[in-house]
Design a protein around this motif. Structure first.
Motif: not given
Length: 354
Positions: A305-320
């Motif tokens: 979770f931490r690396k995904t949000v840090r590298h790509e932003g909170i929007g990455a959690l809703y890709k797709g």
């Protein structure tokens, strides 16, 4: 003499009655279990066929969703639903749209079987405890209790079939440009076991289990509670003869599916990314920042979770999320229609939510 004549006749009648009762019990003892097993088997078959047909119909959207979840943020290939589907068609052809669907369908039947059995047992157990606690034998499951029963069923079913879901994700992500190719579900399972060990088959299990609680739980709770509310309140004039029409049931299912998948979606993204850990030959896997662009390694769910949000932003959690949302309505619609057809053929009675 008269009394002596009566006794034998009474004795004979008693014997006949006892024999009749014993025969009845014997018949029930033999036939009831076999009938119950046959009934459950028919119900599970109906649910499995419905799930397989509905999943196949939305397989292109399912594959695009997973590709969007794990694609390299420094090399964007899939930039939306329409563009993503066109890109898959152009680079991989028609078969590319359905890559990984065989494995997906292969896990539907056992998943549905375990989920059905678990939900039934959990519902009975929770309802029994609730009736004992309240002292009301006529008490029914509340939305919260339905959520709990659905969550139990989802956790058990997810855990039982997780290795198949894990390799399905890898089969879905690989393309013609992947250096190493899995030839199928069993080849992928054996390869992962040989190269990465048994624990690799359960990578991403924790976020999956956590995610299945709101997803499956809300599916059951929202669908059945919304349906019950419409029937009891007779709202909007949708109830006829104490029954809801097909369109209304589809709307209830769509609402339940949309709410459940939106709440649980970030955990699904993290699950997919953790499943790709250790697979060096993935063609479109998430990579880190910097020139090397080496695949990101996650030490656990929180780290992912931490690396995904840090590298790509909170929007990455809703890709797709868009193709996943688009597939909800047709998937539920097809599952309902197919289920009803198979149910009529096999002669079983079971709720669509089950």
């Amino acid at each position: 003499m008269a009394s002596e004549d009566v006794k034998p006749s009474e004795s004979a009648v008693t014997t006949i009655v006892n024999l009749a009762e014993e025969a009845k019990l014997a018949r029930e003892g033999v036939k009831a279990p076999s009938y119950a097993i046959l009934s459950v088997a028919k119900s599970l078959t109906a649910g499995g066929v419905a799930g397989g047909v509905s999943r196949t119909a939305v397989a292109p959207l399912e594959r695009l969703k997973i590709l969007l979840q794990v694609q390299n943020p420094h090399n964007i290939k899939y930039n939306g639903t329409i563009q993503g589907l066109k890109y898959i068609w152009k680079t991989e052809g028609f078969r590319g749209l359905f890559k990984g669907n065989g494995t997906n369908c292969a896990r539907i039947i056992p998943n549905s079987a375990v989920k059905f059995f678990s939900y039934e047992q959990a519902s009975k157990g929770i309802l029994y405890l609730y009736q004992q606690q309240t002292g009301n034998e006529d008490a029914q499951l509340t939305p919260l209790l339905r959520l709990g029963a659905g969550a139990c069923a989802g956790i058990i079913a997810m855990s039982a079939t997780y290795p198949m879901d894990m390799v399905r994700g890898r089969l879905t992500v690989q393309t013609e440009n992947s250096p190493y190719q899995y030839r199928g579900m069993f080849h992928a399972l054996s390869t992962v076991l040989r190269q990465e060990g048994p624990r690799a088959l359960y990578k991403g299990w924790l976020p999956s289990v956590i995610g299945v609680v709101p997803y499956v739980g809300l599916n059951f709770a929202v669908y059945e509670s919304l349906k019950d509310w419409l029937i009891k309140s007779k709202a909007f004039g949708l109830v006829h003869d104490n029954e809801l029409g097909v369109t209304t049931r589809l709307a209830c299912g769509a609402a339940a599916g949309t709410i459940g998948q939106t709440v649980a979606y970030p955990l699904d993204v993290i699950r997919r990314r953790m499943q790709m850990i250790g697979w060096k030959d993935a063609a479109s896997i998430v990579t880190g920042e910097g020139r090397s662009k080496a695949p990101i390694e996650y030490t656990g769910m929180v780290d992912a979770f931490r690396k995904t949000v840090r590298h790509e932003g909170i929007g990455a959690l809703y890709k797709g999320l868009v193709p996943n949302s688009v597939k909800v309505v047709p998937s539920i619609a097809l599952a309902f229609v197919t289920y009803e057809m198979v149910k009529d053929i096999l002669g079983v009675e079971i709720r669509i939510s089950d």
